[in-house]
Design a protein around this motif. Structure first.
Motif, short mmCIF file in Angstrom:
data_model
loop_
_atom_site.label_atom_id
_atom_site.label_comp_id
_atom_site.label_asym_id
_atom_site.label_seq_id
_atom_site.Cartn_x
_atom_site.Cartn_y
_atom_site.Cartn_z
N TYR A 134 16.95 -43.55 38.77
CA TYR A 134 15.81 -43.10 39.73
C TYR A 134 16.66 -42.27 40.54
O TYR A 134 17.20 -42.97 41.48
N LEU A 135 16.13 -41.10 40.66
CA LEU A 135 16.59 -40.09 41.59
C LEU A 135 18.14 -40.02 41.46
O LEU A 135 18.58 -39.85 42.91
N SER A 136 18.69 -40.05 40.55
CA SER A 136 20.28 -40.00 40.76
C SER A 136 20.64 -39.54 39.33
O SER A 136 20.14 -39.31 38.54
N GLN A 137 22.07 -39.03 39.61
CA GLN A 137 22.80 -38.33 38.53
C GLN A 137 24.24 -38.65 38.76
O GLN A 137 24.98 -38.52 39.83
N SER A 138 24.92 -39.50 37.97
CA SER A 138 26.06 -39.93 37.95
C SER A 138 26.86 -38.74 37.53
O SER A 138 26.63 -37.57 37.19
N ALA A 169 24.48 -44.22 41.52
CA ALA A 169 25.08 -43.39 40.90
C ALA A 169 26.83 -43.76 40.83
O ALA A 169 27.28 -44.19 41.62
N ARG A 182 24.18 -37.35 29.68
CA ARG A 182 22.73 -37.48 30.14
C ARG A 182 22.47 -36.55 31.24
O ARG A 182 23.39 -36.33 32.33
N SER A 183 21.28 -36.25 31.75
CA SER A 183 21.02 -35.26 32.68
C SER A 183 20.49 -36.15 33.95
O SER A 183 20.49 -35.62 35.24
N SER A 184 20.24 -37.36 33.65
CA SER A 184 19.98 -38.41 34.79
C SER A 184 20.27 -39.77 34.16
O SER A 184 20.35 -39.67 33.18
N THR A 185 20.81 -40.52 35.36
CA THR A 185 21.07 -41.91 34.86
C THR A 185 20.60 -42.97 35.56
O THR A 185 20.88 -43.91 35.65
N ARG A 201 29.56 -36.06 35.63
CA ARG A 201 29.44 -35.66 34.38
C ARG A 201 30.59 -36.06 33.45
O ARG A 201 30.84 -35.83 32.37
#
Length: 673
Positions: free
Chosen positions: A146-150, A70, A141-144, A152
């Motif tokens: 596998y199992l991660s969100q950078s 992330a 994006r809503s996710s960036t 916003r």
């Protein structure tokens, strides 16, 4: 690893796929890695479609079992930092970007008003008049990964450019906004529809110093305190005279069952230490039973026993000496695997602390100190909070109390270890012993017992298990469904109807359950209600058996033409039903209605049926079809075979009925209903 099976994959493909997943999960439970010691990689974009491997130079080439990346400017210094997560330890790493090259950047945070609040799907593009073909663009994006969100915040590196000629934002709904001559090195916020770019000032970030990760040494030693003591299956060890004894019987104390071997030096040191504190252990109510197991290079059990006795005497150990019956260590290994997600084999020594009720309290993998044993002996009097405190290796606060181990987990591991008989006996013991049943006999455990008994063909006992499950949990969906299905098998449609109607309250459009309800109604001769349920199935999905059951219903209602059409629809969806389409063949061969009668089709079906099954009813149909086709000689021959078969089966009534039709065939006449 097998590829995911396609929609029309065969059974072997599905099995191979499942076995692949089973192998991977077994490897993970054993503590092994999917990609450990395979260093992380980092590539630098050098433009022109080329990248340079800067893994080592960047400091990112950790030998971790990496999974998650992330990105965020965590310290607000204008460059992007990394957060990494791994399947194994260290599970989280924060990597601060300390690149000090002089360069510009700009960051945006968007807020949706008419679209979603987080502006997912919005796209930002940066343009310059002197380079119309050079455009920098990013999408929220809503996710960036596998199992991660950078973060916003949308970050752009600008190099030596000190401003952006035009910033264009396209919102998810298609609306566009543009801003001219935007200065660099700023944090900017924009709400959808607002004509103003708001400036944001980041907070001060505290100074951080890098930490050094010291990986703990790998060891199989562990102390596992059970939050919920669990009953053990029936286990036995042997005396020196090879008499079997129960591991859990004949004790009023805590029993410490210790697995040891004469070649195991840690085992011998542990037993010797315990000998020095034998009085303390006895006063604490701990009875030690040393079970000899794992002997190597001993082909004869007699030599193994003699060797173990010799070692025991030489050490002058004051404990009970017993011997593995050949399966004890294996079963104890299965049990300890049910307690932990990390599936490692039992080391030697290993000890099991069992109370006077036969409940497992603590498992010690590897040597254990006397002081710890004495402390754990006090757990019998500990309350729930005290047990939880000593069971945890570190302090903290719980959102909810962990559930601990259950007999269900033990049973599952016994099944996986191919101890089917032990698993069934274990559940029955838990369910039938009053002191265990109230606490441990859950609906899930009884459902598992019922499923295993179904697999064995013990349907009556399976039904009893599911009925007991419903006594404990009347709303249990699985128990209602399985019990209803078993009741259908013994033609108890009225009882089955109650189970299916209950389950269908929650899922009224489950085609499988709707179908079973229809069969239950049909067994009660509720023809119209059963027909409505089968028609509902067909609205939910194409279903050969629903067409078939509708045919059965229509036959009973005397609607032969409609019944024949339903049977044909069933066979079209499922051609193998032609091998059991006796009712359809009979209608087509014997109907008095010329629009329904079809001798050729009847003969085709009847011959197919009799290839697999030459029983009186099927032979009777074949004879009728032959007569309807004009082959009276063959009809007479087959009808006589049917008469003899019915008589041989003791069905005098059917034999007489076929004999009447036989006389018609002898007179060169076909039979009509």
């Amino acid at each position: 690893m097998a590829q995911s099976p396609e929609e029309n994959a065969g059974t072997s493909d599905v099995i191979r796929y499942d076995l692949g997943w089973n192998a991977i999960n077994a490897m993970l439970r054993a503590g092994r890695s999917l990609s450990g010691h395979e260093r992380n990689c980092c590539f630098l974009n050098t433009h022109g479609g080329k990248f340079a491997n800067v893994s080592a130079a960047s400091g990112l080439d950790f030998p971790d079992d990496g999974r998650v990346l992330a990105l965020a400017d965590w310290d607000y210094d204008g460059d992007v930092d990394f957060w990494l997560a791994n399947r194994s330890g260290p599970q989280v790493r924060y990597l601060r970007n300390n690149h000090r090259a002089a360069s510009n950047r700009i960051s945006f945070e968007l807020e949706g008003v008419r679209c979603n609040r987080d502006a997912i799907g919005a796209r930002i593009s940066l343009h310059w008049a002197d380079s119309p073909d050079f455009v920098l663009s990013q999408t929220v994006r809503s996710s960036t990964g596998y199992l991660s969100q950078s973060s916003r915040w949308i970050h752009f590196g600008l190099g030596d450019r000190s401003s952006v000629d035009r910033v264009e934002v396209v919102w998810p709904g298609g609306e566009k906004q543009s801003f001219e001559n935007v200065a660099a090195n700023r944090w900017l916020r924009l709400s959808e529809g607002d004509d103003h770019l708001g400036e944001w000032q980041p907070p001060q970030f505290p100074a951080l110093s890098p930490s050094k990760f010291d990986a703990p040494s790998i060891t199989d030693k562990a102390r596992i305190v059970l939050l919920n003591p669990i009953p053990l299956p029936e286990l036995e060890y042997q005396t020196a005279e090879r008499k079997s004894e129960s591991v859990t019987s004949n004790t009023q104390k805590l029993r410490l069952v210790n697995l040891w071997a004469s070649w195991c030096n840690p085992c011998l040191r542990e037993l010797s230490e315990w000998k020095e504190h034998a009085d303390e252990l006895q006063n604490a109510g701990i009875e030690i039973v040393a079970v000899n197991t794992g002997e190597e290079n001993e082909q004869e059990s007699g030599k193994t026993i003699e060797k173990a006795i010799g070692v025991f005497r030489s050490l002058e150990l004051p404990f009970e000496l017993r011997f593995d019956d050949g399966q004890l260590a294996e079963r104890l290994d299965v049990i300890q695997r049910s307690l932990l997600s990390r599936q490692r084999p039992l080391p030697l020594p290993t000890s099991f602390l069992i109370d006077a009720d036969g409940l497992l309290r603590v498992v010690y993998k590897g040597p254990i100190e006397v002081e710890t044993l004495l402390q754990d002996a006090k757990l019998l009097a500990a309350d729930e909070s005290q047990t939880l405190e000593v069971a945890m290796p570190f302090t903290g606060k719980w959102l909810s109390r962990p559930t601990g181990s259950t007999p269900l987990q033990v049973t599952v591991k016994l099944i996986e270890g191919d101890y089917q008989d032990d698993a069934i006996a274990y559940i029955r013991r838990v369910v039938e012993e009053p002191k265990l049943s109230d606490q441990y006999a859950t609906a899930s455990l009884l459902n598992l017992l019922g499923g295993m008994l179904v697999d064995r063909g013990e349907y009556q006992k399976a039904a009893e298990a599911f009925a007991k499950s419903l006594q404990r949990e009347p709303t249990n969906r699985l128990a209602n469904t399985e019990l209803g299905t078993l009741l259908l098998g013994i033609n108890r449609g009225a009882a089955a109807e109650k189970n299916f109607r209950f389950v269908l309250r929650a899922t009224p459009d489950d085609p499988e359950l709707v179908y079973k309800l229809g069969v239950a109604l049909l067994q009660q001769n509720k023809l119209r209600e059963a027909g409505r349920q089968m028609q509902k199935v067909l609205k939910l999905r194409p279903d050969a058996m629903a067409h078939w059951q509708i045919g059965e219903i229509l036959v009973r209602m005397g609607r032969a033409k409609a019944a024949a059409a339903s049977y044909e629809s069933a066979i079209k969806l499922k051609p193998e039903l032609a091998r059991s389409a006796n009712n359809l063949a009979w209608i087509l061969a014997t109907s008095s209605d010329d629009q329904i009668r079809n001798p050729e089709r009847a003969l085709e079906l009847a011959e197919t049926i009799c290839e697999a099954k030459r029983e009186p009813n099927e032979l009777d149909t074949l004879a009728a079809a032959l007569a309807a086709s004009g082959d009276f000689d063959a009809a007479v021959h087959v009808a006589q075979e049917a008469v003899d078969a019915a008589a041989s089966n003791g069905d005098a009534t059917l034999s007489q009925q076929i004999a009447i039709r036989l006389k018609l065939y002898e007179q060169r006449k076909s039979y009509r209903e």
